[in-house]
Motif scaffolding. Structure first.
Motif, PDB file in Angstrom:
ATOM      1  N   PRO A 271      -2.515  22.421   9.431  1.00 23.59           N
ATOM      2  CA  PRO A 271      -1.086  22.385   9.770  1.00 23.59           C
ATOM      3  C   PRO A 271      -0.201  21.793   8.696  1.00 23.59           C
ATOM      4  O   PRO A 271       0.968  22.154   8.583  1.00 23.59           O
ATOM      5  N   TRP A 272      -0.725  20.890   7.887  1.00 21.03           N
ATOM      6  CA  TRP A 272       0.073  20.249   6.844  1.00 21.03           C
ATOM      7  C   TRP A 272       0.385  21.188   5.686  1.00 21.03           C
ATOM      8  O   TRP A 272       1.234  20.883   4.848  1.00 21.03           O
ATOM      9  N   ARG A 273      -0.289  22.331   5.627  1.00 22.46           N
ATOM     10  CA  ARG A 273      -0.050  23.277   4.534  1.00 22.46           C
ATOM     11  C   ARG A 273       1.040  24.301   4.872  1.00 22.46           C
ATOM     12  O   ARG A 273       1.343  25.166   4.040  1.00 22.46           O
ATOM     13  N   TYR A 274       1.590  24.209   6.061  1.00 29.03           N
ATOM     14  CA  TYR A 274       2.616  25.164   6.487  1.00 29.03           C
ATOM     15  C   TYR A 274       4.009  24.566   6.374  1.00 29.03           C
ATOM     16  O   TYR A 274       4.186  23.350   6.289  1.00 29.03           O
TER      17      TYR A 274
ATOM     18  N   ALA B 273       9.035  25.363   9.558  1.00 33.16           N
ATOM     19  CA  ALA B 273       9.306  26.394  10.549  1.00 33.16           C
ATOM     20  C   ALA B 273       8.077  26.646  11.429  1.00 33.16           C
ATOM     21  O   ALA B 273       8.177  26.757  12.654  1.00 33.16           O
ATOM     22  N   VAL B 274       6.912  26.732  10.807  1.00 33.72           N
ATOM     23  CA  VAL B 274       5.675  26.923  11.578  1.00 33.72           C
ATOM     24  C   VAL B 274       5.351  25.661  12.369  1.00 33.72           C
ATOM     25  O   VAL B 274       4.947  25.723  13.535  1.00 33.72           O
ATOM     26  N   THR B 275       5.551  24.500  11.762  1.00 36.51           N
ATOM     27  CA  THR B 275       5.262  23.235  12.436  1.00 36.51           C
ATOM     28  C   THR B 275       6.075  23.084  13.715  1.00 36.51           C
ATOM     29  O   THR B 275       5.555  22.653  14.751  1.00 36.51           O
TER      30      THR B 275
ATOM     31  N   ASP C  52      -7.350  17.986   0.132  1.00 33.78           N
ATOM     32  CA  ASP C  52      -5.988  17.464   0.279  1.00 33.78           C
ATOM     33  C   ASP C  52      -5.865  16.519   1.482  1.00 33.78           C
ATOM     34  O   ASP C  52      -4.878  16.550   2.214  1.00 33.78           O
ATOM     35  N   GLU C  53      -6.879  15.672   1.654  1.00 30.01           N
ATOM     36  CA  GLU C  53      -6.884  14.736   2.777  1.00 30.01           C
ATOM     37  C   GLU C  53      -5.666  13.811   2.748  1.00 30.01           C
ATOM     38  O   GLU C  53      -5.061  13.537   3.791  1.00 30.01           O
ATOM     39  N   ALA C  54      -5.278  13.344   1.567  1.00 23.74           N
ATOM     40  CA  ALA C  54      -4.127  12.436   1.478  1.00 23.74           C
ATOM     41  C   ALA C  54      -2.854  13.129   1.945  1.00 23.74           C
ATOM     42  O   ALA C  54      -2.025  12.526   2.652  1.00 23.74           O
TER      43      ALA C  54
ATOM     44  N   PRO D  98       4.765  36.758   5.070  1.00 21.63           N
ATOM     45  CA  PRO D  98       5.014  35.733   4.052  1.00 21.63           C
ATOM     46  C   PRO D  98       5.085  34.332   4.657  1.00 21.63           C
ATOM     47  O   PRO D  98       5.869  34.090   5.581  1.00 21.63           O
ATOM     48  N   GLU D  99       4.238  33.445   4.176  1.00 23.12           N
ATOM     49  CA  GLU D  99       4.169  32.052   4.614  1.00 23.12           C
ATOM     50  C   GLU D  99       3.816  31.904   6.096  1.00 23.12           C
ATOM     51  O   GLU D  99       3.886  30.807   6.639  1.00 23.12           O
TER      52      GLU D  99
END
Length: 380
Positions: free
Chosen positions: A68-71, A74-76, A115-117, A321-322
């Motif tokens: 979820p952190w890579r979105y 808008a997606v969140t 990308d845990e941090a 897209p995204e």
């Protein structure tokens, strides 16, 4: 009601005007129709096959984006609203239909993230219960986990929904509503236009007219809209999965590593997925994907090496897209609305997407800012 190709279909009387017509019978189309019908509107839903037989059936049903952190925000926003709403939706559908979508809260472990941090920083900003945990704690919670992992983060409260049962429950709910027309095995061949407005669709047998038309046709949405000269950047992205049957307590929590996940159902079925392939509309399962998924399954849960694969299948995601869906009216074609392009998160985002669509179509205060999803400026 009448029988169509072995399926019982509810049909409003022919002389009734349809208010809204929904094209597409996956989770997004079914839930769009359900929420609009709950407002007393006369709804028709048309589906090229049987309802819930494409991506909505094929997915894993994790009620969270995989990362979820890579979105984008808008997606969140859609994901957060949907995650909170899913248990209530499941209770409502079970009470109305007797079909349990099985929202199963297990939590989710991410293993050995690069990308845990970033993930932990995102969780702090968003107020989500994501935390780093020791690998010994993970092995204590998931005794069958493989030995090759060293780090983990965990989010409590993450659920999975048994997606075939969700779409079955939504279909049954629609069949029980006298203001709903459900037509399956009814491909849409084009749109009906009058005076610059979209006023219906054409099928092989007839024209179906409505005040407004909603396209929620998943990976097929782009092809459908091309008939109007609309370039919708939604394309099929193939995903393959496998299913095992184990003891009911074999996997207490969902686990995810290297882009692959294992999902426990309440009855002991374990889903392992998924591939990500650009292969057009070809959704045939392949031996190479089967071998790759088996290897991932055994790396996550070594005991699966001795388990039989119950089923292996493929589905087509509506890539966009995204991963930001298109929700709203198409400015150049009044009367035409979209709820499509959810990519890998259709089941996750469906409740919020469909509620937002209903808010916009009914002129209500929207649950979230609708501007990131508006078709205006995003279509060719």
């Amino acid at each position: 009601m009448y029988l169509l190709e072995g399926r019982v279909v509810s049909l409003a009387s022919d002389d009734e005007q349809i208010d809204f017509l929904v094209v597409g019978g996956g989770a997004v189309g079914l839930l769009s129709a359900f929420l609009l019908a709950k407002e007393g509107l006369r709804i028709a839903l048309v589906e090229r096959q049987g309802t819930g037989e494409e991506a909505s059936w094929a997915g894993g049903g994790i009620v969270s984006p995989l990362y979820p952190w890579r979105y984008s925000s808008a997606v969140t926003a859609l994901a957060h609203w949907s995650q909170d709403f899913y248990p209530l939706l499941a209770e409502q559908l079970l009470a109305e239909t007797g079909v349990d979508p099985e929202v199963h809260v297990t939590g989710l472990y991410w293993l050995d993230l690069d990308d845990e941090a970033e993930a932990l920083a995102w969780a702090w900003r968003e107020g989500r219960p994501l935390r780093a945990v020791g690998i010994d704690e993970v092995h204590g919670a998931v005794p069958g986990l493989g030995a090759g992992f060293s780090r983990a983060i965990y989010m409590a409260g993450v659920a999975n929904v048994r997606n075939p049962r969700l779409t079955r429950a939504l279909r049954e709910a629609l069949l029980r509503m006298p203001n709903v027309t459900l037509r399956e095995h009814c491909p849409v061949q084009g749109f009906v236009q009058e005076a610059g407005r979209v006023v219906g669709v054409r099928t092989a047998d007839e024209e179906l007219r409505a005040e407004r038309v909603v396209v929620a046709a998943g990976a097929w949405s782009g092809e459908l809209l091309a008939g109007l000269g609309i370039e919708l950047p939604v394309e099929p992205v193939k995903g393959q999965m496998i299913l095992y049957k184990c003891a009911e307590d074999f996997l207490p929590s969902m686990v995810l590593a290297k882009g692959r996940y294992a999902i426990p159902r309440k009855d002991g079925h374990i889903l392992v997925g998924s591939t990500l392939e650009h292969a057009g509309f070809d959704k045939r399962p392949t031996e190479s994907a089967l071998d790759s998924l088996k290897a991932s399954a055994v790396e996550l849960l070594p005991a699966l090496a001795d388990a039989e694969v119950v089923k292996h299948w493929a589905g087509l995601r509506p890539g966009s897209p995204e991963g930001i869906p298109y929700i709203g009216e198409v400015p150049a074609h009044p009367g035409l609305w979209l709820n499509c392009g959810h990519y890998r998160n259709g089941l996750v985002l469906a409740p919020a997407s469909c509620r937002l669509l209903a808010d916009l179509m009914l002129g209500r205060e929207p649950i979230i800012d609708p501007s990131p999803y508006a078709p205006a400026g995003r279509l060719g």
